[in-house]
Design a protein around this motif. Structure first.
Motif, PDB file in Angstrom:
ATOM      1  N   ALA A 179       0.842  -1.197   0.000  1.00 26.36           N
ATOM      2  CA  ALA A 179       0.000   0.000   0.000  1.00 26.36           C
ATOM      3  C   ALA A 179       0.878   1.248   0.000  1.00 26.36           C
ATOM      4  O   ALA A 179       1.807   1.366   0.806  1.00 26.36           O
ATOM      5  CB  ALA A 179      -0.907   0.002   1.219  1.00 26.36           C
ATOM      6  N   ASP A 180       0.604   2.174  -0.911  1.00 22.94           N
ATOM      7  CA  ASP A 180       1.461   3.356  -1.036  1.00 22.94           C
ATOM      8  C   ASP A 180       0.676   4.649  -1.226  1.00 22.94           C
ATOM      9  O   ASP A 180       1.187   5.624  -1.770  1.00 22.94           O
ATOM     10  CB  ASP A 180       2.449   3.175  -2.182  1.00 22.94           C
ATOM     11  CG  ASP A 180       1.746   3.082  -3.538  1.00 22.94           C
ATOM     12  OD1 ASP A 180       0.525   2.832  -3.566  1.00 22.94           O
ATOM     13  OD2 ASP A 180       2.417   3.255  -4.575  1.00 22.94           O
ATOM     14  N   ALA A 181      -0.562   4.679  -0.750  1.00 18.90           N
ATOM     15  CA  ALA A 181      -1.352   5.908  -0.848  1.00 18.90           C
ATOM     16  C   ALA A 181      -0.602   7.044  -0.163  1.00 18.90           C
ATOM     17  O   ALA A 181      -0.063   6.874   0.929  1.00 18.90           O
ATOM     18  CB  ALA A 181      -2.709   5.690  -0.184  1.00 18.90           C
ATOM     19  N   ASP A 182      -0.536   8.187  -0.807  1.00 20.22           N
ATOM     20  CA  ASP A 182       0.107   9.414  -0.318  1.00 20.22           C
ATOM     21  C   ASP A 182       1.621   9.450  -0.551  1.00 20.22           C
ATOM     22  O   ASP A 182       2.237  10.502  -0.385  1.00 20.22           O
ATOM     23  CB  ASP A 182      -0.145   9.656   1.177  1.00 20.22           C
ATOM     24  CG  ASP A 182      -1.622   9.805   1.501  1.00 20.22           C
ATOM     25  OD1 ASP A 182      -2.341  10.395   0.681  1.00 20.22           O
ATOM     26  OD2 ASP A 182      -2.051   9.310   2.562  1.00 20.22           O
ATOM     27  N   ALA A 183       2.250   8.314  -0.920  1.00 25.49           N
ATOM     28  CA  ALA A 183       3.693   8.309  -1.138  1.00 25.49           C
ATOM     29  C   ALA A 183       4.017   8.956  -2.481  1.00 25.49           C
ATOM     30  O   ALA A 183       3.514   8.532  -3.521  1.00 25.49           O
ATOM     31  CB  ALA A 183       4.229   6.881  -1.095  1.00 25.49           C
ATOM     32  N   LEU A 184       4.877   9.964  -2.465  1.00 20.63           N
ATOM     33  CA  LEU A 184       5.236  10.695  -3.683  1.00 20.63           C
ATOM     34  C   LEU A 184       6.649  10.320  -4.125  1.00 20.63           C
ATOM     35  O   LEU A 184       7.544  10.163  -3.292  1.00 20.63           O
ATOM     36  CB  LEU A 184       5.193  12.204  -3.431  1.00 20.63           C
ATOM     37  CG  LEU A 184       3.876  12.796  -2.916  1.00 20.63           C
ATOM     38  CD1 LEU A 184       4.070  14.278  -2.591  1.00 20.63           C
ATOM     39  CD2 LEU A 184       2.764  12.613  -3.931  1.00 20.63           C
ATOM     40  N   GLU A 185       6.857  10.187  -5.429  1.00 22.50           N
ATOM     41  CA  GLU A 185       8.217  10.014  -5.930  1.00 22.50           C
ATOM     42  C   GLU A 185       8.935  11.358  -5.839  1.00 22.50           C
ATOM     43  O   GLU A 185       8.320  12.402  -5.557  1.00 22.50           O
ATOM     44  CB  GLU A 185       8.196   9.512  -7.372  1.00 22.50           C
ATOM     45  CG  GLU A 185       7.518  10.429  -8.352  1.00 22.50           C
ATOM     46  CD  GLU A 185       7.638   9.932  -9.787  1.00 22.50           C
ATOM     47  OE1 GLU A 185       8.737   9.483 -10.149  1.00 22.50           O
ATOM     48  OE2 GLU A 185       6.655  10.016 -10.528  1.00 22.50           O
ATOM     49  N   GLY A 186      10.245  11.348  -6.088  1.00 24.73           N
ATOM     50  CA  GLY A 186      11.051  12.546  -5.899  1.00 24.73           C
ATOM     51  C   GLY A 186      10.551  13.779  -6.626  1.00 24.73           C
ATOM     52  O   GLY A 186      10.461  14.870  -6.043  1.00 24.73           O
TER      53      GLY A 186
END
Length: 276
Positions: A179-186
């Motif tokens: 689960a990666d909701a809210d995780a932003l790449e660089g």
């Protein structure tokens, strides 16, 4: 000593460290932070820190530090950009106070290795703002990103995820359906900074320590999906047999054949995950 034998020893050492950290999970933390873009910073100054998250490996309890929280506590949410130095200093002061109080713990991080992005970068920013940082000893740091290379080989994950996001962290997330909701790449984090979306950056940092904890659990449980070959994943290469036949010592022989046995045990455990 052959490169494969050296790698085998490094893998065994890393695997032992993983077990030791997991066994002392109450004294281990996942740490990650977000900052201003390295490439869009035209001021000539060091990159500004926007948020830091620290998650206990055993309990999952997370302590966070951010300019957004500092602004909320001081009633300055409406004017973060006008008070950035003071808010960043307040955030870093709280972080270093926590670090000093918990300096005997182990901190698992993702590529936090230098003054561009790392513990040293946090220390430098606090000094720039007039603070006196607590300097964590290197033996209290564990680079999860480098550990994955040691354990699974340099090709363990592509630098671009299947969906096109940059970074091996995002590749591992997608390969393992984490689960990666809210995780932003660089690039997305840099855009969020430029547009003043500090809460979004804070939420991304919180999610990433959750992701790292999930990855570490899977590494310890030998269930992480990677692109590493069987030889990379279980620490054995057939080329080691030839090295032994060329006159390697009995100690090296025991090490190598011990790794074969460990590889077979590891494979058996992995097999049971799918065919109990």
């Amino acid at each position: 000593m052959s490169s494969e034998l050296s790698r085998l020893k490094a893998r065994k050492k890393c695997s032992k460290q993983v077990d030791e950290i997991y066994g002392e999970a109450q004294r281990a933390y996942l740490i990650h932070y977000s900052c201003q873009s390295f490439y869009d910073n035209t001021s000539g100054n060091s990159t500004r820190i926007t948020s830091i998250a620290v998650r206990n490996l055993e309990s999952g309890q997370t302590k966070s530090f951010s300019m957004y929280k500092s602004a909320e506590l001081s009633g300055q949410q409406s004017n973060i950009q006008g008070n950035m130095d003071a808010l960043e200093r307040s955030m870093l002061q709280d972080y270093f106070t926590f670090l000093n109080a918990n300096h005997e713990a182990t901190y698992l991080h993702w590529n936090m290795r230098d003054e561009n992005y790392g513990f040293a970068a946090l220390e430098h920013r606090f000094r720039v703002l007039g603070g006196s940082p607590y300097v964590l000893l290197d033996n209290r740091k564990f680079d999860l990103a480098r550990a994955l290379v040691t354990l699974y080989g340099r090709q363990y994950a592509p630098h671009t995820s299947p969906s096109g996001r940059k970074g091996r962290l995002m590749s591992i997330v997608e390969m393992n359906h984490i689960a990666d909701a809210d995780a932003l790449e660089g690039a997305a984090e840099a855009a969020a900074f430029e547009s003043g979306q500090y809460l979004k950056l804070h939420q991304s940092t919180l999610r990433k320590v959750d992701i790292m904890a999930n990855i570490f659990d899977r590494v310890h449980g030998n269930s992480l999906e990677t692109k590493g070959t069987f030889a990379d994943r279980y620490g054995f290469h057939w080329s080691l047999i030839g090295e032994l036949l060329k006159g390697s010592s009995i100690v090296k022989t025991i090490v190598v054949f011990g790794s074969i046995a460990a590889a077979l045990v590891g494979f058996a455990k992995a097999w049971q995950l799918f065919f109990p």
